[in-house]
Scaffold this motif. Structure first.
Motif, PDB file in Angstrom:
ATOM      1  N   ALA A 174       0.835  -1.206   0.000  1.00 30.13           N
ATOM      2  CA  ALA A 174       0.000   0.000   0.000  1.00 30.13           C
ATOM      3  C   ALA A 174       0.868   1.253   0.000  1.00 30.13           C
ATOM      4  CB  ALA A 174      -0.927  -0.011   1.207  1.00 30.13           C
ATOM      5  N   GLN A 175       1.976   1.212   0.732  1.00 28.75           N
ATOM      6  CA  GLN A 175       2.897   2.351   0.755  1.00 28.75           C
ATOM      7  C   GLN A 175       3.582   2.507  -0.605  1.00 28.75           C
ATOM      8  OE1 GLN A 175       3.696   1.017   5.288  1.00 28.75           O
ATOM      9  NE2 GLN A 175       5.490   1.784   4.223  1.00 28.75           N
ATOM     10  N   ARG A 176       3.904   1.378  -1.250  1.00 26.05           N
ATOM     11  CA  ARG A 176       4.450   1.455  -2.607  1.00 26.05           C
ATOM     12  C   ARG A 176       3.476   2.131  -3.545  1.00 26.05           C
ATOM     13  NH1 ARG A 176       3.853  -3.327  -6.775  1.00 26.05           N
ATOM     14  NH2 ARG A 176       1.748  -2.618  -6.282  1.00 26.05           N
ATOM     15  N   ASP A 177       2.203   1.711  -3.478  1.00 28.19           N
ATOM     16  CA  ASP A 177       1.199   2.267  -4.376  1.00 28.19           C
ATOM     17  C   ASP A 177       1.055   3.773  -4.181  1.00 28.19           C
ATOM     18  OD1 ASP A 177       0.809  -0.290  -5.283  1.00 28.19           O
ATOM     19  OD2 ASP A 177      -1.044  -0.626  -4.149  1.00 28.19           O
ATOM     20  N   LEU A 178       1.151   4.207  -2.938  1.00 29.29           N
ATOM     21  CA  LEU A 178       1.036   5.631  -2.627  1.00 29.29           C
ATOM     22  C   LEU A 178       2.169   6.421  -3.275  1.00 29.29           C
ATOM     23  CD1 LEU A 178      -0.618   7.674  -0.934  1.00 29.29           C
ATOM     24  CD2 LEU A 178       0.914   7.182   0.981  1.00 29.29           C
ATOM     25  N   LEU A 179       3.383   5.917  -3.162  1.00 32.75           N
ATOM     26  CA  LEU A 179       4.532   6.614  -3.750  1.00 32.75           C
ATOM     27  C   LEU A 179       4.507   6.534  -5.268  1.00 32.75           C
ATOM     28  CD1 LEU A 179       7.174   8.153  -3.395  1.00 32.75           C
ATOM     29  CD2 LEU A 179       8.352   5.945  -3.213  1.00 32.75           C
ATOM     30  N   VAL A 180       4.215   5.358  -5.807  1.00 27.19           N
ATOM     31  CA  VAL A 180       4.183   5.197  -7.263  1.00 27.19           C
ATOM     32  C   VAL A 180       3.146   6.119  -7.886  1.00 27.19           C
ATOM     33  CG1 VAL A 180       3.523   3.586  -9.101  1.00 27.19           C
ATOM     34  CG2 VAL A 180       5.146   2.874  -7.330  1.00 27.19           C
ATOM     35  N   ASP A 181       1.989   6.220  -7.260  1.00 24.30           N
ATOM     36  CA  ASP A 181       0.942   7.099  -7.782  1.00 24.30           C
ATOM     37  C   ASP A 181       1.420   8.549  -7.795  1.00 24.30           C
ATOM     38  OD1 ASP A 181      -1.929   7.687  -8.532  1.00 24.30           O
ATOM     39  OD2 ASP A 181      -1.785   8.818  -6.656  1.00 24.30           O
ATOM     40  N   GLY A 182       2.053   8.965  -6.695  1.00 27.22           N
ATOM     41  CA  GLY A 182       2.514  10.342  -6.617  1.00 27.22           C
ATOM     42  C   GLY A 182       3.602  10.655  -7.621  1.00 27.22           C
ATOM     43  N   LEU A 183       4.562   9.759  -7.783  1.00 28.39           N
ATOM     44  CA  LEU A 183       5.643   9.992  -8.740  1.00 28.39           C
ATOM     45  C   LEU A 183       5.124   9.950 -10.174  1.00 28.39           C
ATOM     46  CD1 LEU A 183       8.516   7.846  -7.140  1.00 28.39           C
ATOM     47  CD2 LEU A 183       8.198  10.332  -7.008  1.00 28.39           C
ATOM     48  N   SER A 184       4.151   9.069 -10.424  1.00 24.84           N
ATOM     49  CA  SER A 184       3.571   9.004 -11.770  1.00 24.84           C
ATOM     50  C   SER A 184       2.869  10.307 -12.124  1.00 24.84           C
ATOM     51  CB  SER A 184       2.591   7.833 -11.856  1.00 24.84           C
ATOM     52  OG  SER A 184       3.242   6.597 -11.671  1.00 24.84           O
ATOM     53  N   ARG A 185       2.199  10.906 -11.135  1.00 23.12           N
ATOM     54  CA  ARG A 185       1.494  12.174 -11.397  1.00 23.12           C
ATOM     55  C   ARG A 185       2.453  13.335 -11.637  1.00 23.12           C
ATOM     56  NH1 ARG A 185      -1.185  13.584  -7.037  1.00 23.12           N
ATOM     57  NH2 ARG A 185      -1.016  11.713  -5.735  1.00 23.12           N
ATOM     58  N   LEU A 186       3.721  13.136 -11.301  1.00 20.88           N
ATOM     59  CA  LEU A 186       4.740  14.130 -11.635  1.00 20.88           C
ATOM     60  C   LEU A 186       5.258  13.953 -13.060  1.00 20.88           C
ATOM     61  CD1 LEU A 186       6.878  14.147  -8.364  1.00 20.88           C
ATOM     62  CD2 LEU A 186       5.389  15.974  -9.184  1.00 20.88           C
ATOM     63  N   GLY A 187       4.780  12.927 -13.751  1.00 21.53           N
ATOM     64  CA  GLY A 187       5.199  12.676 -15.118  1.00 21.53           C
ATOM     65  C   GLY A 187       6.481  11.878 -15.246  1.00 21.53           C
ATOM     66  N   LEU A 188       6.893  11.195 -14.155  1.00 21.47           N
ATOM     67  CA  LEU A 188       8.136  10.440 -14.189  1.00 21.47           C
ATOM     68  C   LEU A 188       7.909   9.035 -14.751  1.00 21.47           C
ATOM     69  CD1 LEU A 188       9.648  11.340 -10.696  1.00 21.47           C
ATOM     70  CD2 LEU A 188       9.791  12.595 -12.851  1.00 21.47           C
TER      71      LEU A 188
END
Length: 376
Positions: A286-300
């Motif tokens: 769940a913590q991975r998903d939280l970080l991955v979602d946030g970094l993806s929304r930065l366009g990375l």
């Protein structure tokens, strides 16, 4: 050891402390492990288990390790001759390489490599031969591994789930590596410290379970990652008695022994029912998903994080051209610490803008780090 300075983890953690930044660099949790694990160590202290433990580790932990390997993977071990407790997986790696390699030997390792690998190989007088895992999928190029084998190759040093990429080696990759090891009669040291931190549909397969591998493989793991007790430094290695004895001969002149009361705690952790260990993985996912979602929304662009504590991101979309400079200045700019992936490579060409972020922090801490990155 010329050329091996302060580790990047110490450097970036010190930077986090100085700036008050959120440390998504070094891979250690900010919560304690299961209460049964902590209570067992506390009880061991109270009961007087505070002197040198036996050289190979307390019998309770060696038996728990053997039972764990049998229950999870069907691996049968003699806890008296085929298990050695070490000062974390880092010492297990060093003791194995010092014991099994001679000056001039070559060690093939999957790159990016955890930083202690190169140092331990250098201490043994051997030579690191890296075979790159390419971003973003980081799958093993078996042809490249085969081409790297020479008459000086002594050992394959593997790591799965893989730090820093988060890749979990699949059965096809492992079978290919096993075939190369058998064909060239190579020893294998397999670092599996993240064995229980595997996400989604992926599955950890110890290479020692494949045909022809049990007799040539030392398997390394640790209680620190699974049970959020990284500061205890309780690791172990297991495998054929003659290889374990060789590593024991070296290990006794490194730390001799360590962490007597903590060994009782990790023994209690390994005895937990599988559903308890699975619950720890679910929370981390769940913590991975939280970080991955946030970094993806930065366009990375992100590498798939199939296991471990980590996700690798290409920060070129943020205007970065040098990941080391990016990470060195990030704490001052937005209050977040990360690790430049280039430090895990002998030659950083082609990985100049890759950065490793850790998500082994409380959800609110991960969310705040993402918020800071987004605001910046």
């Amino acid at each position: 050891m010329q050329g091996f300075g302060t580790t990047i983890f110490a450097e970036m953690s010190a930077l986090a402390t100085r700036t008050g930044a959120i440390n998504l660099g070094q891979g250690f949790p900010d919560t304690d492990g299961p209460p049964e694990v902590l209570a067992a160590a506390q009880a061991a202290i109270a009961e007087g288990h505070n002197q040198y433990p036996p050289g190979r580790g307390i019998a309770e932990l060696r038996t728990a390790i053997a039972e764990h390997q049998r229950q999870w993977y069907g691996i049968e071990l003699d806890p008296d001759t085929e298990v050695l407790v070490t000062a974390g997986a880092t010492e297990a790696i060093a003791a194995s390489l010092l014991a099994l390699c001679e000056p001039g030997d070559e060690v093939i390792a999957l790159e990016p490599t955890y930083d202690s690998y190169a140092a331990s190989i250098a201490l043994a007088g051997a030579r690191l031969v890296p075979v790159r895992l390419h971003f973003p999928e980081h799958r093993v190029d078996l042809d490249a591994v085969r081409a790297a084998v020479t008459d000086r190759t002594r050992l394959l040093l593997l790591n799965s789930p893989h730090n820093p990429t988060g890749h979990v080696l699949g059965e096809d990759e492992l079978r290919g590596l096993a075939a190369i090891a058998v064909e060239h009669d190579l020893l294998v040291v397999s670092d599996e410290v993240y064995e229980h931190l595997v996400f989604d549909e992926h599955r950890h397969i110890p290479i020692a379970t494949l045909p022809g591998m049990a007799e040539r493989t030392l398997t390394i793991s640790s209680g620190g990652k699974t049970f959020s007790t990284t500061g205890w430094k309780i690791g172990w290695l297991s495998g054929p008695a003659e290889l374990v004895t060789a590593a024991t001969t070296t290990k006794q002149f490194l730390t001799f022994v360590n962490g007597g009361p903590f060994q009782y705690g990790i023994a209690a952790g390994l005895a937990l029912p599988p559903e308890r260990i699975h619950a720890l993985t679910v929370q981390l996912q769940a913590q991975r998903d939280l970080l991955v979602d946030g970094l993806s929304r930065l366009g990375l662009t992100l590498a798939p994080s199939e296991g471990t504590y980590f996700v690798t991101a290409d920060v070129a979309a943020l205007g970065a051209t040098d990941s080391y400079e990016f990470c060195r200045t990030l704490p001052e700019r937005c209050g977040v610490v990360a690790i430049p992936s280039r430090v895990f490579h002998v030659d950083p060409t082609g990985v100049e803008t890759l950065v490793r972020f850790a998500f082994c922090k409380r959800p609110e801490v991960v969310a705040e780090a993402v918020s800071r990155l987004q605001r910046w």
